[in-house]
Design an enzyme around this catalytic site. Structure first.
Site, PDB file in Angstrom:
ATOM      1  N   HIS A 123      77.201 142.927  61.588  1.00 58.85           N
ATOM      2  CA  HIS A 123      77.535 141.528  61.755  1.00 58.85           C
ATOM      3  C   HIS A 123      78.671 141.157  60.813  1.00 58.85           C
ATOM      4  O   HIS A 123      78.468 140.480  59.825  1.00 58.85           O
ATOM      5  CB  HIS A 123      76.289 140.673  61.476  1.00 58.85           C
ATOM      6  CG  HIS A 123      76.362 139.323  62.090  1.00 58.85           C
ATOM      7  ND1 HIS A 123      77.146 138.330  61.583  1.00 58.85           N
ATOM      8  CD2 HIS A 123      75.768 138.807  63.185  1.00 58.85           C
ATOM      9  CE1 HIS A 123      77.014 137.249  62.334  1.00 58.85           C
ATOM     10  NE2 HIS A 123      76.186 137.510  63.315  1.00 58.85           N
ATOM     11  N   GLU A 159      80.333 140.467  68.126  1.00 55.85           N
ATOM     12  CA  GLU A 159      81.722 140.054  68.362  1.00 55.85           C
ATOM     13  C   GLU A 159      82.704 141.151  67.952  1.00 55.85           C
ATOM     14  O   GLU A 159      83.593 140.936  67.123  1.00 55.85           O
ATOM     15  CB  GLU A 159      82.031 138.731  67.659  1.00 55.85           C
ATOM     16  CG  GLU A 159      81.231 137.578  68.244  1.00 55.85           C
ATOM     17  CD  GLU A 159      81.626 136.204  67.697  1.00 55.85           C
ATOM     18  OE1 GLU A 159      82.540 136.128  66.865  1.00 55.85           O
ATOM     19  OE2 GLU A 159      81.002 135.217  68.131  1.00 55.85           O
ATOM     20  N   TYR A 303      81.761 129.810  73.184  1.00 60.85           N
ATOM     21  CA  TYR A 303      81.880 128.515  72.521  1.00 60.85           C
ATOM     22  C   TYR A 303      82.575 127.494  73.422  1.00 60.85           C
ATOM     23  O   TYR A 303      82.114 126.382  73.561  1.00 60.85           O
ATOM     24  CB  TYR A 303      82.712 128.622  71.243  1.00 60.85           C
ATOM     25  CG  TYR A 303      82.048 129.303  70.067  1.00 60.85           C
ATOM     26  CD1 TYR A 303      81.832 128.617  68.890  1.00 60.85           C
ATOM     27  CD2 TYR A 303      81.688 130.640  70.115  1.00 60.85           C
ATOM     28  CE1 TYR A 303      81.254 129.229  67.794  1.00 60.85           C
ATOM     29  CE2 TYR A 303      81.102 131.269  69.023  1.00 60.85           C
ATOM     30  CZ  TYR A 303      80.892 130.557  67.871  1.00 60.85           C
ATOM     31  OH  TYR A 303      80.319 131.167  66.787  1.00 60.85           O
ATOM     32  N   TRP A 373      73.067 128.979  69.604  1.00 67.90           N
ATOM     33  CA  TRP A 373      73.627 129.134  68.262  1.00 67.90           C
ATOM     34  C   TRP A 373      73.735 127.758  67.652  1.00 67.90           C
ATOM     35  O   TRP A 373      74.434 126.933  68.204  1.00 67.90           O
ATOM     36  CB  TRP A 373      74.994 129.812  68.364  1.00 67.90           C
ATOM     37  CG  TRP A 373      75.768 129.813  67.102  1.00 67.90           C
ATOM     38  CD1 TRP A 373      76.818 129.006  66.768  1.00 67.90           C
ATOM     39  CD2 TRP A 373      75.578 130.686  65.987  1.00 67.90           C
ATOM     40  NE1 TRP A 373      77.272 129.310  65.527  1.00 67.90           N
ATOM     41  CE2 TRP A 373      76.535 130.332  65.025  1.00 67.90           C
ATOM     42  CE3 TRP A 373      74.674 131.718  65.716  1.00 67.90           C
ATOM     43  CZ2 TRP A 373      76.613 130.991  63.798  1.00 67.90           C
ATOM     44  CZ3 TRP A 373      74.763 132.360  64.494  1.00 67.90           C
ATOM     45  CH2 TRP A 373      75.736 131.998  63.552  1.00 67.90           C
TER      46      TRP A 373
END
Ligand SMILES: *[C@@H]1O[C@H](CO)[C@@H](O)[C@H](O)[C@H]1NC(C)=O
Ligand SMILES: *[C@@H]1O[C@H](CO)[C@@H](O)[C@H](O)[C@H]1NC(C)=O
Ligand SMILES: *[C@@H]1O[C@H](CO)[C@@H](O)[C@H](O)[C@H]1NC(C)=O
Ligand SMILES: *[C@@H]1O[C@H](CO)[C@@H](O)[C@H](O)[C@H]1NC(C)=O
Ligand SMILES: *[C@@H]1O[C@H](CO)[C@@H](O)[C@H](O)[C@H]1NC(C)=O
Length: 443
Positions: A123, A159, A303, A373
């Site tokens: 992460h 990501e 997002y 999230w």
């Protein structure tokens, strides 16, 4: 060959509000989704340190219980006593007993509350010494061995595309490598021309090694799944001109195709090969074969959308980095912050995005789950504490760091408990909610 779980669409929706709304939200409940479709939440990244999650994981779980969660997603490496003592010169390290105990407790506690843990191996914080395919597989092996009896969902990299471009081209995320004139920072080391491509290449090889190791050594016994996470956004052509429509597709090829095409077809998108030329590494036949098909699921963080415009002059620039190679101009959408406890805009955002997800499922997509999230207002890598992504507000002035549910927490909980959710947000949000202090949660 492993059974394909298919395309796990895991949208991590943030608490930012898109100025332009998504149309088509309608009333639904979780029972409109197919049986087995899971809903979860992501417990924050680096900020958990700041939120003191190391000491307060039980509160996180209580928050999850309060919401009626199916799943909680978290990363393995980012809590203070990380799993590996990576100080060893050769990067192999040894298992840190404190870290081991922490994660064992966290995982056991989640399971005892009926919350399924989803775990990310990397992460944004891969120690330098582990930036090697073999070392990553070795690290993954230890995690599978220790936690795999209880953890059934593994994400190798969070990501991966953002990590490659932000860590090695623009330099604003660890390991903060970049070179002038491309970096956002005055990086003292790095090579923005080559390294983002090289990092992505190594991530793909590392991911493939870890995945094949999991399949070979653990999957039959542990019966879990493994995949990769990418950041996606929807690219909207700024005008209806053909070149802008093609530019929007090119952005998707660069952002998603960079990883998805090697994983699905064994090679990079043609447009990347053309624009980056020899700066883009090529796969040997053996590597291509190893990378191709090495996933049980893809996870997508989403997002917002961005407008893009063609910028052909970009390809006349020398030298070029990943973004110059993309040859587009960004016309970003405006976003608003809203950190209010009465966060109706966030509720609207969630309502709209989950209803679009339901549409894709009704249209035949093989999406399997959705994570919001995030659980708590966490420390964002790029934004400090200002974003307020959480469904729970964390009072940072309170020595006990008490968490207070926002309206969105109540909304999401109502949805998770099977309640019907309406688009006009005029639902009554009832229920007896109070803050969670460490004293309550530790009881
Ligand atoms: C980078 O260096 C230049 C020139 O020394 C300076 O003007 C600029 O503020 C620096 N930028 C950052 C982000 O440190
Ligand atoms: C593009 O075309 C569509 C359909 O004709 C139209 O609705 C839309 O407004 C156009 N977009 C722009 C930016 O011109
Ligand atoms: C946040 O949303 C609430 C409810 O819509 C609104 O009253 C408040 O002004 C917003 N705050 C900001 C900073 O936009
Ligand atoms: C679902 O399919 C319909 C009909 O083809 C299409 O109009 C709609 O945009 C699709 N929705 C999504 C979210 O894919
Ligand atoms: C809510 O919970 C508190 C504390 O448990 C209790 O004192 C109060 O009576 C409850 N309120 C309602 C409306 O149930």
């Amino acid at each position: 060959m492993t059974k394909k779980l298919g395309f796990l669409l895991r949208l991590l929706v943030v608490g930012l509000v898109i100025a332009e709304t998504v149309h088509g939200a309608y009333e639904f409940s979780r029972y409109d989704f197919p049986p087995g479709f899971v809903f979860g939440i992501t417990s924050g990244a680096n900020g958990d340190i700041a939120c003191d999650q190391y000491h307060k994981y039980k509160i996180v779980i209580m928050s999850g219980k309060q919401l009626n969660l199916d799943l909680l997603h978290f990363g393995l490496t980012h809590h203070p006593p990380i799993l590996f003592d990576i100080c060893d010169a050769d990067g192999r390290g040894s298992v840190n007993p404190k870290g081991l105990q922490y994660y064992n407790n966290l995982i056991n506690e989640l399971i005892s509350h009926g919350i399924e843990p989803h775990v990310t191996l990397h992460h944004f914080d891969l120690p330098q010494a582990l930036e090697d395919e073999r070392d990553f597989a070795e690290y993954a092996d230890v995690c599978f061995k220790i936690f795999g009896d209880r953890v059934k969902y593994w994400t190798t990299f969070n990501e991966a595309n953002i990590f490659s471009m932000a860590g090695y081209d623009l330099g604003f995320m660890p390991p903060s490598r970049c070179s002038s004139p491309f970096g956002f920072l005055n990086c003292t080391r790095g090579d923005s021309l080559l390294e983002p491509y090289l990092a992505a290449h190594n991530i793909l090889l590392s991911h493939a090694s870890a995945t094949r190791l999991y399949w070979k050594k653990y999957q039959n016994i542990q019966k879990g799944y493994i995949g990769l996470n990418l950041l996606s956004f929807y690219s909207v052509p700024f005008t209806n001109k053909t070149e802008d429509v093609i530019a929007a597709r090119r952005v998707t090829d660069f952002f998603m195709g960079w990883f998805v095409e090697p994983l699905v077809y064994g090679d990079y998108p043609e447009v990347m090969k053309n624009n980056a030329g020899s700066r883009l590494p090529s796969f040997t036949a053996l590597e291509s074969q190893r990378v191709k098909g090495s996933f049980d699921f893809f996870a997508v963080n989403f997002y917002s959308a961005n407008y893009v415009k063609d910028n052909p002059e970009s390809l006349n620039i020398e030298p070029r980095d990943y973004f110059t190679d993309m040859a587009v101009q960004w016309k970003c959408q405006r976003m608003q912050r809203n950190t209010s406890l009465e966060d109706w805009p966030r509720i609207q955002y969630l309502q709209e995005h989950i209803s679009v997800l339901l549409d894709t499922v009704r249209n035949g997509s093989n999406a399997k789950g959705y994570f919001t999230w995030s659980l708590l207002d966490v420390f964002e890598l790029l934004d400090g504490y200002r974003s307020g992504y959480g469904l729970y507000y964390v009072d940072l002035d309170d020595p006990e760091l008490r968490r207070y549910p926002k309206l969105s927490a109540k909304w999401y909980s109502r949805f998770l408990k099977g309640g019907s959710i309406t688009p006009d947000s005029s639902i009554e949000l009832d229920g007896n909610w109070s803050s969670l202090s460490s004293a309550q949660a530790m009881r």
